[in-house]
Enzyme design. Structure first.
Site, short mmCIF file in Angstrom:
data_model
loop_
_atom_site.label_atom_id
_atom_site.label_comp_id
_atom_site.label_asym_id
_atom_site.label_seq_id
_atom_site.Cartn_x
_atom_site.Cartn_y
_atom_site.Cartn_z
N ASP A 50 0.85 -1.19 0.00
CA ASP A 50 0.00 0.00 0.00
C ASP A 50 0.89 1.24 0.00
O ASP A 50 1.66 1.45 0.92
CB ASP A 50 -0.86 -0.01 1.28
CG ASP A 50 -1.79 1.19 1.35
OD1 ASP A 50 -2.81 1.18 0.66
OD2 ASP A 50 -1.47 2.15 2.08
N TYR A 55 3.17 9.49 0.33
CA TYR A 55 4.18 8.80 1.15
C TYR A 55 5.58 8.96 0.55
O TYR A 55 6.57 8.65 1.19
CB TYR A 55 3.89 7.30 1.28
CG TYR A 55 2.51 6.94 1.78
CD1 TYR A 55 1.68 7.89 2.38
CD2 TYR A 55 2.02 5.65 1.65
CE1 TYR A 55 0.41 7.55 2.83
CE2 TYR A 55 0.76 5.31 2.10
CZ TYR A 55 -0.05 6.28 2.67
OH TYR A 55 -1.30 5.93 3.10
N LYS A 80 -2.65 6.01 -4.41
CA LYS A 80 -3.78 6.92 -4.12
C LYS A 80 -3.63 8.25 -4.85
O LYS A 80 -2.53 8.76 -5.01
CB LYS A 80 -3.84 7.17 -2.60
CG LYS A 80 -3.79 5.87 -1.80
CD LYS A 80 -3.94 6.03 -0.32
CE LYS A 80 -3.72 4.72 0.39
NZ LYS A 80 -2.35 4.45 0.81
N HIS A 113 -7.61 9.55 -2.05
CA HIS A 113 -6.99 9.49 -0.71
C HIS A 113 -7.83 10.17 0.37
O HIS A 113 -7.93 9.68 1.48
CB HIS A 113 -5.58 10.10 -0.77
CG HIS A 113 -4.65 9.61 0.28
ND1 HIS A 113 -3.29 9.54 0.10
CD2 HIS A 113 -4.87 9.19 1.55
CE1 HIS A 113 -2.73 9.08 1.20
NE2 HIS A 113 -3.66 8.86 2.10
#
Ligand SMILES: NC(=O)c1ccc[n+]([C@@H]2O[C@H](COP(=O)([O-])OP(=O)(O)OC[C@H]3O[C@@H](n4cnc5c(N)ncnc54)[C@H](OP(=O)(O)O)[C@@H]3O)[C@@H](O)[C@H]2O)c1
Length: 306
Positions: A50, A55, A80, A113
Site C-alpha cells: 500500500d 508517502y 492513491k 486518498h
C-alpha cells in the site's frame, strides 16, 4: 496459524488480506530508506503493498519489486490520488505520473486518498508546512467520475476511496456509476467503526484498516496482552487477526523483518475473544484525529461525517 487469506472485491478481483503499509516517514531521506524493508517483506511472502503519492515511496516500491525478482503481476499494488491534485492535474495525469514512478502500466487499486481538496505548494510530498482547503475545487463526486474513466481504460484495475464516512459515501453513491471496491480508513480495536463496517459490507465495499495495530495504545492494552499470552503470539498478531475475522483487510507497516513475518502469520481467535476485543471500542482516532478546533485537515468534523 493460517496462510494469508484473499478477500474478494466487488469487481471479482482478489487481494491478499494482509498487505505491507508503505508509509516511511515524512522526509525524503526516510522515504529513500524504504527499499530494504520493502524488499525483506517481499522475500517473506508479502504480495500486497500500500503506497501513495503522499508517502513519497512509489518509486521505492518499484525498486524493491525489481530487486526481489517477484514478477510485478504477482504483487498487488495500491496507490492513491493525492488531495492536492484535483483541479490541478486530471486524474489520468496524476495516475500516469504514479505509474511512471511505480514502473508499471496499471495499479491494482487506485484510491481517492481524501474527500477534501488541499492547496499544496509545489509537488513535494515531504512538504511539512501549513495546508488549507482549496475552495474552488472539484467535488469528490466529480473526481470520482474521473476515477471511473481510468478504471474503464484499465489503468486502475479497481478503484476506491479512503477516509470516507457513511455520510460522504452516501453522497458519492448518489451519482457514482461504479460502486467503490474499497474504503481505506483508520480502524483498530479502539476505533472499531462497526456501523461503517456494516454499511460498507451492505454496499459491497471492502474495508482496509490503516493504522491497524492501533499502536501502543492497543498493543499494551491488558486484554490484548492477556490474549497474546493465551494464543502464544504477539499483541499485534491478536489485533490483526481480529480485523481479518471481521472481513477487513490490513496494511500494517513494519520495517523490521521479524515483525513483518509475525504480521503475516495470524492465529484464528475464538468468538468469545473476538467479542471481548470489539468491546474495547471507544471511537478513538490515533492517526488522523480531530484537532482542538474540531477540524481534520481543513474540514470540520461535520464535513468529514465523523
Ligand atoms: N489512507 C490513509 O489516509 C492512511 C493513513 C495512514 C496510514 N495509511 C496506510 O496504513 C499503513 C499502516 O498505518 P500506520 O503505519 O499508521 O500504522 P500501523 O501499521 O498500525 O503501525 C505501524 C507501527 O507499528 C509498528 N509495528 C508493526 N508491526 C508490529 C508488530 N508486529 N509488533 C509491534 N509493533 C509493530 C511499526 O514499527 P516497526 O516498523 O519498527 O516494526 C510502526 O511503528 C501505512 O503504512 C499506510 O500504508 C493510510
Amino acid at each position: 496459524m493460517s496462510p494469508v487469506p484473499k478477500f474478494k472485491l466487488n469487481t471479482g478481483a482478489e487481494l491478499p488480506a494482509v498487505g505491507l503499509g508503505g508509509w516511511s516517514g515524512v522526509t525524503a531521506e526516510q522515504h529513500a530508506k524504504a527499499v530494504p524493508w520493502m524488499l525483506s517483506a517481499l522475500k517473506s511472502g508479502y504480495r500486497h503493498i500500500d503506497t501513495a503519492w503522499g508517502y513519497g515511496t512509489e518509486k521505492y516500491v518499484a525498486e524493491a519489486i525489481k530487486q526481489s525478482g517477484v514478477p510485478r503481476e504477482e504483487v498487488w499494488i495500491t496507490t492513491k490520488l493525492p488531495w492536492n491534485h484535483p483541479g490541478i492535474l486530471t486524474v489520468e495525469q496524476s495516475l500516469d505520473d504514479s505509474l511512471k514512478r511505480l514502473g508499471t502500466d496499471y495499479v491494482d487499486l487506485y484510491l481517492l486518498h481524501w474527500p477534501q481538496v488541499i492547496d499544496w505548494p509545489g509537488e513535494d510530498p515531504a512538504y511539512q508546512g501549513d495546508i488549507k482547503v482549496r475552495e474552488s475545487a472539484p467535488t469528490f463526486s466529480e473526481t470520482w467520475a474521473a476515477m471511473e474513466e481510468v478504471y474503464v481504460k484499465g489503468k486502475a484495475k479497481n478503484i476506491g476511496v479512503s477516509n470516507f464516512s457513511i455520510q460522504n459515501l452516501e453522497k458519492l453513491l448518489a451519482t457514482a456509476k461504479i460502486v467503490p471496491a474499497m474504503n481505506q480508513v483508520e480502524m483498530h480495536p479502539l476505533l472499531a467503526q462497526e456501523e461503517l463496517r456494516a454499511y460498507c459490507a451492505s454496499k459491497g465495499i471492502v474495508i482496509t484498516a490503516y493504522s491497524p495495530t492501533g499502536y501502543s495504545n492497543t498493543l499494551t492494552n491488558p486484554l490484548i496482552v492477556e490474549l497474546a499470552g493465551k494464543y502464544k503470539v504477539s499483541a499485534a498478531q491478536i489485533v490483526l487477526a481480529w480485523h481479518l475475522s471481521r472481513g477487513v483487510v490490513v496494511v500494517p507497516k513494519s520495517s523490521n523483518a521479524e515483525r513483518q513475518k509475525e504480521n503475516l502469520n495470524l492465529p484464528t481467535l475464538e468468538a468469545e475473544d473476538l467479542a471481548r476485543i470489539s468491546g474495547l471500542d471507544r471511537g478513538q482516532r490515533l492517526c488522523n484525529a480531530v484537532d482542538e478546533k474540531g477540524m481534520v485537515s481543513g474540514w470540520t468534523r461535520e464535513q468529514m461525517g465523523w
